[in-house]
Design a protein around this motif. Sequence first.
Motif, mmCIF file in Angstrom:
data_model
loop_
_atom_site.group_PDB
_atom_site.id
_atom_site.type_symbol
_atom_site.label_atom_id
_atom_site.label_comp_id
_atom_site.label_asym_id
_atom_site.label_seq_id
_atom_site.Cartn_x
_atom_site.Cartn_y
_atom_site.Cartn_z
ATOM 1 N N ASN A 43 -13.971 43.705 62.556
ATOM 2 C CA ASN A 43 -12.577 44.117 62.706
ATOM 3 C C ASN A 43 -11.840 43.390 63.832
ATOM 4 O O ASN A 43 -10.624 43.208 63.728
ATOM 5 C CB ASN A 43 -12.503 45.625 62.956
ATOM 6 N N TYR A 139 -7.853 54.494 66.265
ATOM 7 C CA TYR A 139 -7.330 53.267 65.666
ATOM 8 C C TYR A 139 -6.876 53.515 64.222
ATOM 9 O O TYR A 139 -5.817 53.061 63.805
ATOM 10 C CB TYR A 139 -8.410 52.188 65.691
ATOM 11 N N ASP A 143 -3.123 53.384 64.255
ATOM 12 C CA ASP A 143 -2.939 51.972 63.904
ATOM 13 C C ASP A 143 -2.499 51.146 65.106
ATOM 14 O O ASP A 143 -1.552 50.360 65.039
ATOM 15 C CB ASP A 143 -1.918 51.839 62.774
ATOM 16 N N SER A 144 -3.204 51.331 66.223
ATOM 17 C CA SER A 144 -2.859 50.616 67.445
ATOM 18 C C SER A 144 -4.129 50.289 68.205
ATOM 19 O O SER A 144 -4.971 51.167 68.446
ATOM 20 C CB SER A 144 -1.937 51.471 68.318
ATOM 21 N N ARG A 145 -4.282 49.023 68.573
ATOM 22 C CA ARG A 145 -5.453 48.631 69.346
ATOM 23 C C ARG A 145 -5.426 49.270 70.733
ATOM 24 O O ARG A 145 -6.477 49.633 71.270
ATOM 25 C CB ARG A 145 -5.521 47.104 69.457
ATOM 26 N N ASP A 266 -6.082 41.276 63.316
ATOM 27 C CA ASP A 266 -6.157 42.288 62.270
ATOM 28 C C ASP A 266 -4.788 42.866 61.936
ATOM 29 O O ASP A 266 -4.432 43.020 60.765
ATOM 30 C CB ASP A 266 -7.129 43.398 62.691
ATOM 31 N N GLN A 267 -3.974 43.148 62.950
ATOM 32 C CA GLN A 267 -2.662 43.729 62.689
ATOM 33 C C GLN A 267 -1.692 42.691 62.131
ATOM 34 O O GLN A 267 -0.875 42.997 61.256
ATOM 35 C CB GLN A 267 -2.114 44.349 63.973
ATOM 36 N N GLU A 268 -1.792 41.438 62.596
ATOM 37 C CA GLU A 268 -0.939 40.366 62.060
ATOM 38 C C GLU A 268 -1.259 40.114 60.591
ATOM 39 O O GLU A 268 -0.352 39.946 59.765
ATOM 40 C CB GLU A 268 -1.146 39.087 62.869
ATOM 41 N N TYR A 269 -2.545 40.092 60.287
ATOM 42 C CA TYR A 269 -2.960 39.865 58.903
ATOM 43 C C TYR A 269 -2.486 41.000 57.998
ATOM 44 O O TYR A 269 -1.973 40.759 56.894
ATOM 45 C CB TYR A 269 -4.476 39.730 58.838
ATOM 46 N N THR A 270 -2.655 42.238 58.461
ATOM 47 C CA THR A 270 -2.228 43.394 57.667
ATOM 48 C C THR A 270 -0.727 43.346 57.399
ATOM 49 O O THR A 270 -0.267 43.602 56.284
ATOM 50 C CB THR A 270 -2.594 44.701 58.381
ATOM 51 N N ALA A 271 0.050 43.009 58.444
ATOM 52 C CA ALA A 271 1.505 42.927 58.300
ATOM 53 C C ALA A 271 1.907 41.848 57.301
ATOM 54 O O ALA A 271 2.779 42.063 56.453
ATOM 55 C CB ALA A 271 2.149 42.676 59.652
ATOM 56 N N GLN A 274 0.980 42.925 53.704
ATOM 57 C CA GLN A 274 1.911 43.933 53.190
ATOM 58 C C GLN A 274 3.271 43.325 52.887
ATOM 59 O O GLN A 274 3.893 43.629 51.867
ATOM 60 C CB GLN A 274 2.045 45.071 54.197
#
Length: 414
Positions: A43, A139, A143-145, A266-271, A274
């Motif tokens: 992750n 997390y 949804d925040s590191r 991980d958050q950049e990829y998810t954004a 989507q």
Amino acid sequence: FFYGLFVLAGSLVGSSVMQVLLSGVFFGIVPLILWLVSCYCENFLNGFYTMPEWLVNLMENSNPLLRLVMETGSDDPVPLSAALLYLAAGLVMVILAGLAYERARLERVGDSMMYRLFEEIITWLVVFVGMTVFGFFFYGTLDSRSMMLVGMAVGLLLSFVIVKIIIARSIKILTKQNLLSLGILTVLAALFTGIVMFDLAGYGRWVPDVEDVASVDSDSIYYNDGYNYYQFADDFNKENETLTSPDAIEKVVALHRYAAEHSLGDQEYTALAQESGNNPKKYVHLTFRYEMKDGSRRDRMYRVEMTEEMVRLLNEVLSCEEYRADACLSEQITAENVSYIYISVYDSTWEKYGYDAEAASEEETADAEAVPEMTRTVNTAEAKDAAEYEAVVTINNPEEIEDFLAALRKDDYN
């Protein structure tokens, strides 16, 4: 095996209740810790591809019951060699139990733990599990590191207090030894977090020097470009698909360097996923598997946005002569070998046209009919009903076969 495990637990504790609890910890702590470390790396560790094979084997075979579960359906879930290893491990645990019993101090009989160092090791392992559970819960919920770090801190402190209360069988745990243990544990947790979640060791930034690379696997670099090779007949499969020429390795390393510098978190990829509706044309997964000249293997995997520079570097690799020879079926056959080519092209309209099925059927029908001198069938009714498009093309003219193969061999694989 289980008898040895239970006896060893009994020699390290001073009560029957703690013996049962410690046996449970012994039973599952190794695979659980390894699995949690793998979850962290998958992750958050930039460039992480997979755990070493020996660690995976250790995780899956740390006790015979877990092996039976993992090998469910196998004709021989625990072969004789594995059974002998478990027997040997059980005997070793019995011997260690005898040594521990002989060294135990009588005045500690009745205490939860007979050895202070062992008490701390078990505490730290259990607290690591509690810290991880709280961290991933925060997390997943928020949804925040940053909030995950808060959850890990809460889990560490709360788990430490609970474990110490259980061991001491008292709420009076505020001692110098316990405070020292908590301090050491905090430092270890911070170091682990820094390495895995913030890549302080530079794992994801590592890029090999071209002269140090013996070869790189060609079959796993880019799995989104399967249109030119999907499944080969046995006659065309190669046992080892590797790139060894300096030119090919140099291009792979250049692609690796760009991927390492522009890897999506991980958050950049998810954004991005989507935002693009999970459109694979907007991002790419790249895997680099190197055999180094010193005999070691190095693996890295990245998720990268499909920018123009990314496309250029990727095309450099996909169009180099050695890569095409390994990965592309069109490089291994000639028109003389082919009696006909049957092509079925499938495309979802969300990928190219959004969700307007009516517009999709018209535009994609026009695209298919633009192919000259080929037999074609376009299922426009399905496109209207299911927002999908399928075109079937059969090529049996020798000149068209040669033209088609030549088109597949073009340098630009964009």
